[in-house]
Design a protein around this motif. Sequence first.
Motif, PDB file in Angstrom:
ATOM      1  N   UNK A 165      -4.623   5.155  11.269  1.00 22.96           N
ATOM      2  CA  UNK A 165      -4.628   3.987  10.388  1.00 22.96           C
ATOM      3  C   UNK A 165      -5.044   4.468   9.011  1.00 22.96           C
ATOM      4  N   UNK A 166      -4.336   4.033   7.975  1.00 23.55           N
ATOM      5  CA  UNK A 166      -4.701   4.422   6.621  1.00 23.55           C
ATOM      6  C   UNK A 166      -4.843   3.188   5.757  1.00 23.55           C
ATOM      7  N   UNK A 167      -5.805   3.233   4.864  1.00 23.82           N
ATOM      8  CA  UNK A 167      -5.944   2.147   3.901  1.00 23.82           C
ATOM      9  C   UNK A 167      -4.824   2.216   2.875  1.00 23.82           C
ATOM     10  N   UNK A 168      -4.406   1.040   2.450  1.00 21.66           N
ATOM     11  CA  UNK A 168      -3.457   0.951   1.342  1.00 21.66           C
ATOM     12  C   UNK A 168      -4.238   0.550   0.094  1.00 21.66           C
ATOM     13  N   UNK A 169      -4.077   1.319  -0.969  1.00 26.02           N
ATOM     14  CA  UNK A 169      -4.762   1.023  -2.219  1.00 26.02           C
ATOM     15  C   UNK A 169      -3.753   0.473  -3.211  1.00 26.02           C
ATOM     16  N   UNK A 170      -4.220  -0.333  -4.131  1.00 27.49           N
ATOM     17  CA  UNK A 170      -3.323  -0.792  -5.189  1.00 27.49           C
ATOM     18  C   UNK A 170      -3.398   0.180  -6.356  1.00 27.49           C
ATOM     19  N   UNK A 171      -2.250   0.567  -6.909  1.00 28.02           N
ATOM     20  CA  UNK A 171      -2.268   1.494  -8.036  1.00 28.02           C
ATOM     21  C   UNK A 171      -2.577   0.797  -9.365  1.00 28.02           C
ATOM     22  N   UNK A 172      -2.607  -0.549  -9.363  1.00 29.07           N
ATOM     23  CA  UNK A 172      -2.873  -1.275 -10.613  1.00 29.07           C
ATOM     24  C   UNK A 172      -3.582  -2.586 -10.271  1.00 29.07           C
ATOM     25  N   UNK A 173      -4.072  -3.254 -11.297  1.00 27.19           N
ATOM     26  CA  UNK A 173      -4.758  -4.528 -11.111  1.00 27.19           C
ATOM     27  C   UNK A 173      -3.822  -5.666 -11.486  1.00 27.19           C
ATOM     28  N   UNK A 174      -3.869  -6.754 -10.690  1.00 23.33           N
ATOM     29  CA  UNK A 174      -3.035  -7.895 -11.036  1.00 23.33           C
ATOM     30  C   UNK A 174      -2.895  -8.850  -9.874  1.00 23.33           C
ATOM     31  N   UNK A 175      -1.962  -9.792 -10.011  1.00 24.09           N
ATOM     32  CA  UNK A 175      -1.764 -10.802  -8.978  1.00 24.09           C
ATOM     33  C   UNK A 175      -0.497 -10.492  -8.179  1.00 24.09           C
ATOM     34  N   UNK A 176      -0.630 -10.554  -6.867  1.00 20.08           N
ATOM     35  CA  UNK A 176       0.520 -10.303  -5.996  1.00 20.08           C
ATOM     36  C   UNK A 176       1.477 -11.491  -6.102  1.00 20.08           C
ATOM     37  N   UNK A 177       2.745 -11.213  -6.441  1.00 26.25           N
ATOM     38  CA  UNK A 177       3.714 -12.309  -6.600  1.00 26.25           C
ATOM     39  C   UNK A 177       4.777 -12.307  -5.504  1.00 26.25           C
ATOM     40  N   UNK A 178       4.864 -11.197  -4.770  1.00 22.23           N
ATOM     41  CA  UNK A 178       5.848 -11.140  -3.685  1.00 22.23           C
ATOM     42  C   UNK A 178       5.457 -10.010  -2.741  1.00 22.23           C
ATOM     43  N   UNK A 179       5.666 -10.216  -1.433  1.00 22.75           N
ATOM     44  CA  UNK A 179       5.493  -9.108  -0.483  1.00 22.75           C
ATOM     45  C   UNK A 179       6.825  -8.874   0.220  1.00 22.75           C
ATOM     46  N   UNK A 180       7.023  -7.645   0.645  1.00 21.35           N
ATOM     47  CA  UNK A 180       8.301  -7.283   1.258  1.00 21.35           C
ATOM     48  C   UNK A 180       8.286  -7.613   2.743  1.00 21.35           C
ATOM     49  N   UNK A 181       8.866  -8.786   3.089  1.00 24.50           N
ATOM     50  CA  UNK A 181       8.879  -9.219   4.495  1.00 24.50           C
ATOM     51  C   UNK A 181       9.676  -8.245   5.358  1.00 24.50           C
ATOM     52  N   UNK A 182      10.643  -7.550   4.751  1.00 27.22           N
ATOM     53  CA  UNK A 182      11.458  -6.601   5.536  1.00 27.22           C
ATOM     54  C   UNK A 182      10.604  -5.498   6.146  1.00 27.22           C
ATOM     55  N   UNK A 183       9.608  -4.998   5.381  1.00 28.76           N
ATOM     56  CA  UNK A 183       8.794  -3.915   5.957  1.00 28.76           C
ATOM     57  C   UNK A 183       7.774  -4.454   6.941  1.00 28.76           C
ATOM     58  N   UNK A 184       7.384  -5.719   6.779  1.00 27.81           N
ATOM     59  CA  UNK A 184       6.496  -6.323   7.775  1.00 27.81           C
ATOM     60  C   UNK A 184       7.247  -6.407   9.106  1.00 27.81           C
TER      61      UNK A 184
END
Lengths: 126, 372
Positions: A67-86
């Motif tokens: 298991x690996x943590x996912x980090x954000x490379x920048x700061x901001x508000x999430x506006x969309x997630x990729x349902x295809x990879x989920x």
Amino acid sequence: MSNPQNLQYSKEHEWLTAADADGVSTVGITEHAAGALGDIVYVDLPSVGDTVTAGETCGELESTKSVSDLYSPATGEVVEVNQDVVDEPALVNSAAFEGGWLFKLKVTDTPGDLLSADEYTAFTAG
Amino acid sequence: MSPRLTALDALHRALGATMTDFAGWDMPLRYGSEREEHLAVRTKAGLFDLSHMGEITVSGPQAGELLDHALVGFISALGVLRARYTMICREDGGILDDLIVYRTAEDEYMVVANASNAQVVLDALVERAAGFDAVVRDDRDAYALIAVQGPEANAILSSVTDADLPGLKYYALLPATVADKQVWLARTGYTGEDGFEIFCAPADAEHLWQALTEVGAPHGLVPAGLSCRDTLRLEAGMPLYGHELDTSLTPFDAGLGRVVRFDKTTNGGEFVGRKALEAAAAQAEANPPRKLVGLVSDGKRVPRAEYAVVDADGAVIGRITSGAPSPTLGKPIAIAYVDAAHAAPGTAVAVDVRGKHEPVEVVALPFYKRAR
């Protein structure tokens, strides 16, 4: 593998597109990272509306062995997630720089230490 | 200390393998997708380099008696050219390693130990050999080990050997010529599939690997790494030392009491660990504290080694020893030690996956059994 020239890279192996006209950037993990993780079987992404902070954990990537943590490379508000990879986490392995993108972010701050493609290539070769 | 390299190291690198340190050896973890390697072994065949395994030859007029004394099995009762799964325990019954013993001749045996325990097993056998007319020889450098596993293994092998494969039973071996090289050919494996393990001279390993690759390709044979080996053995419910087995556990704790043979007729019936194991057997019969069970999840998060197993109230009732997404079942599976009260198949429990309690169901092991 080659790292696209038009992206910026974090040392935690995320990539970030230049912001579009609305100030939105796309985030994914690199082919190098996907290869190192092995077959990815589960992704836990931030939710639309979440504020994520550069360098901080915003999700998880689970592969056969780890298991690996996912980090954000920048700061901001999430506006969309990729349902295809989920639905199909293997997309991160097969198309890390394309269909395997993870989320889109309205960027408010980008850290100064992101790497260029050439710098990232050198970083991962080291 | 730099890791040891197998005789096939250059080949693995040429194949683009992701290498990993395993028990002091640099071993191929996977060549491409570990999931595809896993499924190839289940449906076609996989080719493994297992040269890290530790071979120890025990020979002499009392070789069998020595092994009856040193191990928990009744080794001298094993027929020539047959193999047996067994264990070596301490005086207190704790498991030092699980082993496969091959009887290679009337007065000669090959003991195969896990890479991580090979030195421990060698030292114990040397120590326990005192007083027996037998010689314990370190043969770790004498052999490379290649395995062909999967439903196509028989067809693949038969095109490079004249050995009597139909006559070679499961858990048996024979001296054979494979691709013009002299080898020990054994019908053993650790994947839950039919397959063969080939003990050869390290100098012959590359030739054999190439020959098998060539004749295997039309059958769908692919090189397979340690990552898929682990998910294959997990599906097959096979224990892995350091996960399901260790010195704090007896064979009875691990549900493998059948490997302990109290009916030995050599050495006056005595063997290292006998007293402690008799007590462990009695306890396992009357009041087992914990049992080794399978867990299956309908979720996506994977229970992993050392995660806590909890009941409906969140109380810890066990711990995971191994867990992975099962490529064959398409869902996460795990092996765990759980309190006997929660060990019945069908029991609903949960696993603490990094703070979240994911529901899982107790099932009987193995998760996967091949059709015969």
